[in-house]
Design a protein around this motif. Sequence first.
Motif, short mmCIF file in Angstrom:
data_model
loop_
_atom_site.label_atom_id
_atom_site.label_comp_id
_atom_site.label_asym_id
_atom_site.label_seq_id
_atom_site.Cartn_x
_atom_site.Cartn_y
_atom_site.Cartn_z
N ARG A 178 0.79 -1.20 0.00
CA ARG A 178 0.00 0.00 0.00
C ARG A 178 0.84 1.27 0.00
NH1 ARG A 178 -5.21 -0.16 0.54
NH2 ARG A 178 -6.23 1.71 -0.17
N THR A 179 1.94 1.28 0.74
CA THR A 179 2.62 2.54 0.98
C THR A 179 3.90 2.66 0.17
OG1 THR A 179 3.93 1.57 2.71
CG2 THR A 179 1.85 2.53 3.35
N ASN A 180 4.50 3.84 0.24
CA ASN A 180 5.81 4.05 -0.36
C ASN A 180 6.85 3.18 0.34
OD1 ASN A 180 4.42 5.94 -1.68
ND2 ASN A 180 5.46 7.71 -0.77
N ASP A 181 6.55 2.82 1.58
CA ASP A 181 7.47 1.97 2.32
C ASP A 181 7.68 0.63 1.63
OD1 ASP A 181 7.44 3.95 4.12
OD2 ASP A 181 6.40 2.86 5.71
#
Lengths: 308, 504
Positions: free
Chosen positions: A68-71
């Motif tokens: 989901r995230t940029n992580d």
Amino acid sequence: MFKKIRLQSRSKATFSLFLLAVPGLIYLLINNYLPMFGVFIAFKDIDYVKGLFGSDWSGFKNFEFLFRTNDAWIMTRNTILYNLAFIFIGTIVAIIIAIFLYELKNKLATKLFQSSILFPNLVSMVIVSYLVYAFLASDSGLINLSILRSLGIEEINWYAESKYWPYILTVTYLWKTAGYTSIVYFAFIAGIDKSYYEAAKIDGAGKLRQIFSVTLPLLKPAVILMVLLAVGRIFNSDFGLFYQVPLNSGALYSTTQTIDTYVYRALMQMNDIGMSAAAGFYQSVVGLVLVLIANKLVKRADPDNALF
Amino acid sequence: MKKVKLLTSILLVLALLTLSACGSDGNGESTNGEKVEKVVFAYLSFNNIPEDLTDIEEAINKVTREKINVEVDLKIYGPAEYEQRVNLAMQTGEKMDLFTTYGGFSSYVSRNQLYALNDLLEQYGQDTLNILEQDFGSDILNATTMNGNIYGIPVNKGFALPTTFVYDADVLAELGFNADDIDSLEDLPAIFEAVKKNKPGVVPFGPINVNPSDTYLMGWLIDTLKIDTLTDQSGVGVVIGDSGKVVNLYENEEFMNAAKMMRDWSEKGYLQKDAATTTIPTSEMIASGSAFSFMGGYSGMEAGAQLSAQMGKNIGTKRITEEYFDTSSVNSVVWMMSSTTKVPEAAMKFLNLAFTDKFVLNTLLYGIEGRDYVVVDEHHVKFPDGKSAMDVPFTAQLSTGLLGSESLQYQLEGMNREDVELKLRENKETARSPYFGFIFDQDEVKTEMSAINNVKNQYLPGLITGALDPETTIPKFVKALKDAGADRVIKAKQEQLDQWLAQQ
């Protein structure tokens, strides 16, 4: 007729060996194969009233949080790069240590060095994290207090500067594990037939020549085997190394976040077994694919040394 | 990884248990003709947990057999493993009827793990309803009601935890200040400056909790701005005052100002340079004389005495805010019943006694009279002569805030009884948020929540300890939260809140 008898006697000989292997096989079955049925949990929306089997299917929804995230990019990059570095540098360092150990002719010294480089491997990561802290603490650490200060260099707040951590973690990793892996290579080297070295000596080869022309080529199968095994776990990381050693410092996430620490941090408060199962499943699938690819590459280059 | 390993073992146990779990529900011998039902009750202890609990169980069962025809099977776990053990038991189908949580209430509801208690309370829990009404007010169960179902009973204690400044009182006196000089955070820098000047080697201020570091700055903000966190500690999606509008707390100017203040403190050397990553809580540093103060949320006025005993120093406390009740102030510790329980009536009867029966409650906490404690007066007990909490056969004395009703519990000798009355008074007088009783159901945004938790761990400890520059970091923090799905969480909260308001 003759063939049949041979087969029978062979199976008789292997039967007793098979018996010896049975406990291990049962362990493998229970511990490694039985839980595989659990992968279905990764695709379930767990509802305790309906039970594990009765819960609704949720497709790939449990996997979403991983991407989901940029992580997602950072943690995947970190995991793979660290593991590649560990495999590459770790193997070289371990082989060097193994050769040194082997070349030591003094029995007592060999034992002494072997034990002392093996020791870090027995230390828990939590303790390692405090050892590292003793070096890096900003007010009282050895490096800031005794080295940087006396050299007149400005002190560094190690736990807030992410750029140093790839090196710190690599050094910590090598300190902890190189001794252990070197023992494996040491055993391989000790198994090399002495007559190769004698022949090399007669041909006038010096120590270095012997190492490069005899030891290393004969060590190749062992290296390939070890690397292939490591590649299979390239999506997993040593949780203690990446979570405990940086003291869970938020400022360091860009270089210390791996898939394992992300999953732990994200799910610690949630207790969601569907999402945990999804994370484990994802790591295993990617690991399997990478082993297959690596094996294929080895097979193309050197068919004798491939794993399967 | 721990979780994955845990999962493996869950599955293994599951595979073995599904075959054998059916049929055994432990209903055993009968007295007076009726079957005695067995209830599993799991609670949490911070003290040493003995292997064998049969003597405690027997002491309680003697009473419960007679009163409600129920026997109890006690499970006591330490704080580190409690939640995992309870979840593991529920996942494997092991009997687990009554259990508690610290802050996990709504996720138990969304996983359908809880039994609705409405009818049971009506029938078997009148005593509990009465004591809750008496000690807090009848609105307390709103904090554990979702979709009209009462899914749990909050532990019945003093809930007001106003932000309190905790300091080494001897040092304060030495510097020529006294407690009256402290009324708000603005009064502190002058004192810190004096500490720095006159007490080299003593850190003026530090985090109350470490890993992750927490200076209680957020708790202070929540009290001063009257923030309702909407039962989600992430801080993404809160309502300030009675505006009814869900906003991101970290975008608020007051958060920026608070972070700037911490940055200022940190730059002036009031906090340790590595306050964001230190592994030593400030209480330990005060104990060793190398720190002066921290902030935290404490109930009642006796916290100073307890902290003094823990740290071996003369500790003073001063409240610097007034409490503001939102749902999570009350429903962080909740007693719940498993949705898969086979004995709901018996479990409710026992839970009722745990909240209202002085003997049952105090046996759970203090063990067996004479052996584990001796009674001093109506409200006070002490450990038998020559014994302490460390060497009595059983005590769970540190769990007083997690079990039953505080008003019925014994206190240790030396504690002031009036403090309990003060706490109960504050329960009734503390201002309640207009959204008291609203519980956010995280289920639809759990993907976003997991990402947000991560982002928060990354930035918040550095901001509230002054390690990071708020001017440059907060915009990055807010952007990372947005990328993690903060807007979706805020939208979901607003929708649920509007719906809830419409129903009221």
